[in-house]
Design an enzyme around this catalytic site. Sequence first.
Site, mmCIF file in Angstrom:
data_model
loop_
_atom_site.group_PDB
_atom_site.id
_atom_site.type_symbol
_atom_site.label_atom_id
_atom_site.label_comp_id
_atom_site.label_asym_id
_atom_site.label_seq_id
_atom_site.Cartn_x
_atom_site.Cartn_y
_atom_site.Cartn_z
ATOM 1 C CB VAL A 55 -0.958 0.006 1.205
ATOM 2 C CG1 VAL A 55 -1.705 1.349 1.294
ATOM 3 C CG2 VAL A 55 -1.955 -1.139 1.095
ATOM 4 C CE LYS A 79 -11.797 -4.416 6.307
ATOM 5 N NZ LYS A 79 -11.804 -5.189 5.041
ATOM 6 N N GLY A 95 -2.384 -10.425 -2.941
ATOM 7 C CA GLY A 95 -2.348 -9.220 -2.132
ATOM 8 C C GLY A 95 -3.682 -8.826 -1.536
ATOM 9 C CB VAL A 143 -14.753 0.174 6.402
ATOM 10 C CG1 VAL A 143 -15.855 -0.781 5.956
ATOM 11 C CG2 VAL A 143 -14.546 0.088 7.904
#
Length: 811
Positions: free
Chosen positions: A473, A679, A661, A606
Amino acid sequence: MKVLKFGGTSVGSVKSILSLKRIVEKEAKHQKVIVVVSALGGITDQLIKTSQLALKGDDNWKQEYEKIVQRHHKMIDTIITNTYDREKLFYTVDTLLEQLHSIYYGVYLIHDLGEKTKNTIVSYGERLSSNIVATLIKGSKWYDARSFIKTEGKNSKRSLDSELTYDLVRLAFQTIPRIAVVPGFIAQDKVSGDTTNLGRGGSDYTASILAAALDAEALEIWTDVDGFMTADPKVIKSAYTINELSYTEAMELCNFGAKVVYPPTIYPVCVKNIPIKVKNTFSPSNEGTVIKQFVTKSPKLIRGISSIKDTTLITVTGLSMVGVVGVNRRIFTTLANNGISVFLVSQAASENNTSIGVKDEDAEKAIKVLNEEFKLEIEDGRMFPMHAESGLATVAIVGENMKHAVGIAGKLFGTLGRSGISVIACAQGAAETNISFVVEGSELRKTLNVIHDSFFLSEYKVLNLFICGIGTVGSKLIEQIKSQHDELANYSHLKLNVVGIASSKNAIYNRDGIDLNSYHSLLKQSESSSPALLCQHIVEMNIFNSVFVDCTASPEVANLYQTLLDHSVSVVTANKIAASGPYESYLKLKQTALQRGIKFLYETNVGAGLPIIGTINDLKNSGDKILKIEAVLSGTLNYIFNAISATKPLSATVLSAKEEGYSEPDPRIDLSGTDVIRKLVILTREAGYKVEQADVKKELFIPDSFLKGSLADFWSHLPELDADFEAHRAKLDAEGKRWRFVATMDHGATNVSLKEVDAQHPFYRLEGSNNIILLTTERYKQYPMLIQGYGAGASVTAAGIFANIMSIANI
């Protein structure tokens, strides 16, 4: 006729003094000029230093004196090529230097250095340099400024006798030669005839006096900068030259630390409406700054920012001050009689205290004389002893456009507050051309940058980013920032300045920005780091518009948020730990961000890049109430349950999710429901309900035994579940149903479980790693709002983080 003044740097080197010659000779082709020069750069300090050594009886004064001699001799040898001129100049200069030597020797012998002797010593700098310049420029005539610049003593300070001086200047220059050369700074007492001066920077003042007395066309100040800057370029890289200033604006900037022009310079020419041009000796073709009465209207609210370091704020306080006439008169009369200048005054409307700003060097004396003045009131308790706070800085924003402009002060103080900068005292006159305020000295750099950025003096708005985590990321985010750099600069006038990058073991920092093409190699060469050191470094750098970007899943990094927010650093995070942790900690983070006017953003917690949290907040803020949430929130689990088949068992799909991933580095976080629970807790809290992770009911599909032990054990035992899962999957397939791991919140009650959905259910056709959320609200009760899309993947998560960063830029 023009008056041209050249500062110390303009006569400080061979290159600069030859440039001076070209400038003067070019100007003299068109009109007569009077050239005022300072001492060679650094010589005045050298003269003072040598006198102090002589006073102490230190024989090193002789070596320092010899350096002064050699400096002038070398300059003459280099620039005066004509033998006759050189010998004549050497005679003049050496005569002056011998006089100087005799004075030093006298100081050395008697160990006394009175004011008269000090003034005489420092006068030699200009007397020497002006004779060199007069010889260098053919056909010029040298004048001794002491014959017409006259001073008088007042209140232990020396001031100009303007009327006498103007008369003598006009007399001396009844006939103005093509080029006249005058030593700046030096003057003469009108009564005793002693050599005096106009103060450090007084060469500017000399030039202004000559220009005003002789009604010059213009006064040009030649220095080593291109003119007045919007701010100190040593502090603000994006500062630029101001083309025009009014006399008032220039005076305000000069009084508050802009050292381009000596402040008393402005008044004499302002009265005569003579423009001042500030130009660069080293770049004479540059336009510089013009100071005049009327300037072109600017769309910008302020012209520039100036500051004074080393400020002490002295507060005179006591209940006896309320309503008593004459207290302030006593304060300022006492300070004036003792030669102490006050540059800022701030008084409470209740009149029980008055704060004054003085330079640190004057603070001790100011406190002493004020305590003495109010001795009786202090002894009987009607007033308190003077309170002084040092180590401060005074900042002024200046501009005539501020007159009657609504909201300037509000914007200023709001901007400072969001950046965590506390204003200790402030002052604004009715003229509305200057708002001055005092801050901690350690906050000065940050303060100047914040104001320069927020009042659109900078070409770009700047966000200074600290990126923690350079995995999939973090790396994607850096790529996106790099690829969008030019687009943002050209069309949004936004600069995303990455000033810090941290991996799990190393960190690099650069206040001016890190080269994103080589950050990997820079990290390898850097020293080891830790979350605690990272936080410490960010706080100590104290950079304006700072944003901490967390691309990790680390609890240690999440624990830094509160400290960073406390120091007015905004936080953007993909790390779910803080927002799903203990409710009180989550609430404190949000409240801190709100109170400080900064941001704590975690949209990617989320749904990766999906606008889920933002939508819930928009609904809630508009008065709607979230009644129920039904969601497939794990892209990993959805990928697994979509990919599992007769030919691809559970263990293979889990491995595939990791390799693609989609899953966490440890897939057990996804399979245990931990990720989904986090979440769900975040969404429930954003919907307005208080919930902890322990409150969520769990119905899991992986036995607890598989979730314990090492990761290697997990991978080795996972195939044991393949057969049962395939049997169940085949049965569902025959019934036309599919698995979905669903998170549900119903009026605050929460649970996660593996559910079987048929073709009529909105979740049935959810593909790949997509997420889907159904929001049932008071407004969307019959037909719930549906949000669907990619809910996992490095690129979309990075894009979501990028979007959060951009939302901060648009504040």
